[in-house]
Design an enzyme around this catalytic site. Sequence first.
Site, mmCIF file in Angstrom:
data_model
loop_
_atom_site.group_PDB
_atom_site.id
_atom_site.type_symbol
_atom_site.label_atom_id
_atom_site.label_comp_id
_atom_site.label_asym_id
_atom_site.label_seq_id
_atom_site.Cartn_x
_atom_site.Cartn_y
_atom_site.Cartn_z
ATOM 1 N N PHE B 39 125.315 24.407 25.638
ATOM 2 C CA PHE B 39 126.645 25.229 24.993
ATOM 3 C C PHE B 39 126.161 26.755 24.141
ATOM 4 O O PHE B 39 125.605 25.933 22.712
ATOM 5 C CB PHE B 39 127.777 24.599 24.415
ATOM 6 C CG PHE B 39 128.510 23.651 25.420
ATOM 7 C CD1 PHE B 39 130.058 24.581 25.808
ATOM 8 C CD2 PHE B 39 128.733 22.763 25.128
ATOM 9 C CE1 PHE B 39 130.737 23.147 27.191
ATOM 10 C CE2 PHE B 39 129.465 21.784 26.643
ATOM 11 C CZ PHE B 39 130.473 21.850 26.765
ATOM 12 N N ILE B 77 125.548 21.131 21.471
ATOM 13 C CA ILE B 77 126.342 22.705 20.663
ATOM 14 C C ILE B 77 125.157 23.068 19.698
ATOM 15 O O ILE B 77 124.901 22.698 19.465
ATOM 16 C CB ILE B 77 127.629 22.466 20.268
ATOM 17 C CG1 ILE B 77 128.385 22.425 20.871
ATOM 18 C CG2 ILE B 77 127.489 23.460 19.398
ATOM 19 C CD1 ILE B 77 129.715 21.190 20.015
ATOM 20 N N CYS B 78 124.452 23.858 20.726
ATOM 21 C CA CYS B 78 124.097 24.868 20.073
ATOM 22 C C CYS B 78 123.587 25.096 18.223
ATOM 23 O O CYS B 78 125.109 26.027 18.019
ATOM 24 C CB CYS B 78 123.131 26.060 20.263
ATOM 25 S SG CYS B 78 121.895 26.942 19.955
ATOM 26 N N ILE B 79 123.114 24.831 17.486
ATOM 27 C CA ILE B 79 123.416 24.798 16.185
ATOM 28 C C ILE B 79 123.184 26.519 15.551
ATOM 29 O O ILE B 79 124.400 26.965 14.579
ATOM 30 C CB ILE B 79 122.329 24.153 15.122
ATOM 31 C CG1 ILE B 79 122.908 24.096 14.159
ATOM 32 C CG2 ILE B 79 121.135 24.472 15.512
ATOM 33 C CD1 ILE B 79 122.140 22.653 12.937
ATOM 34 N N ALA B 82 126.303 27.452 16.419
ATOM 35 C CA ALA B 82 127.268 26.966 16.041
ATOM 36 C C ALA B 82 128.168 27.680 14.350
ATOM 37 O O ALA B 82 128.795 28.567 14.312
ATOM 38 C CB ALA B 82 127.377 25.465 16.506
#
Lengths: 136, 130
Positions: B39, B77-79, B82
């Site tokens: 994501f 989820i891409c940090i 995010a």
Amino acid sequence: MSETVKKFLYVNRKAPYGTIYAQEALEVVLIGAAFDQDVSLAFLDDGVFQLTKGQDTKEIGLKNFSATYRALGDYEVTKLYVEKESLEERGLTLDDLQNIEYEDEDDDYAEKPSIRLVTRAEMAEVMADQDVVLSF
Amino acid sequence: MKFGIVVSEGPYTHEASDSAYNFVKAALAKGHEVSRVFFYHDGVNVGTRLSIPPQDDRQIQEQWTALAKEHDLDLVICIAAAQRRGLLDKNEADRQGKDANNIAEGFRISGLGQLIEMGIQADRTVTFGD
């Protein structure tokens, strides 16, 4: 990091500051460079604006990341395909784009242009030749 | 075939996460493998457990969580994306001194390297975006 070398193409379709796509695409390109893959970038539609000279973001309060494109050669990202029709449709020529070069280690580190102007038909061939296409 | 999936638009505003969900379900039903769902951009917002859609609408996060549980999917989820958008797991909330976290069960936060690794390992990388 990995023995497999795949052809990665990052497709840039959006103008640089109206949305975050260009900036977050660059973040992927820079991280991806550590994986020693065969990397190309494509610029088409409004994405060609990402490479224009003289970007100044002071008045809009956004970070000007346009210099990063000139540093891509240091990450061994040396193939920037720019679609000719997209430039023309927007009244742009190659002269409106930044001068982006890389040092060719196989040719005594001669400085060579990273930007490759291709037609829409040629861009289709570039895309067809890839293993992984990530579109931004 | 081994698929890697990218979701790059947020839930409800765009259909991208719905289409990705339907694709993943169909691929698994056909016996294919889905090595990871990554994501990115506003797609990270799919992973908040604090969304409360109307009851007669689809529950996008819950659908993903259930599918991940059923098929042991890796939902990443891409940090970097995010952090910009206020998606935090407990570790990151503690580390950044924030008073809450909101990551849903079945999702994990990790780096962009996971996207590249997915592209290298999968037979096909399919992006669902705008």
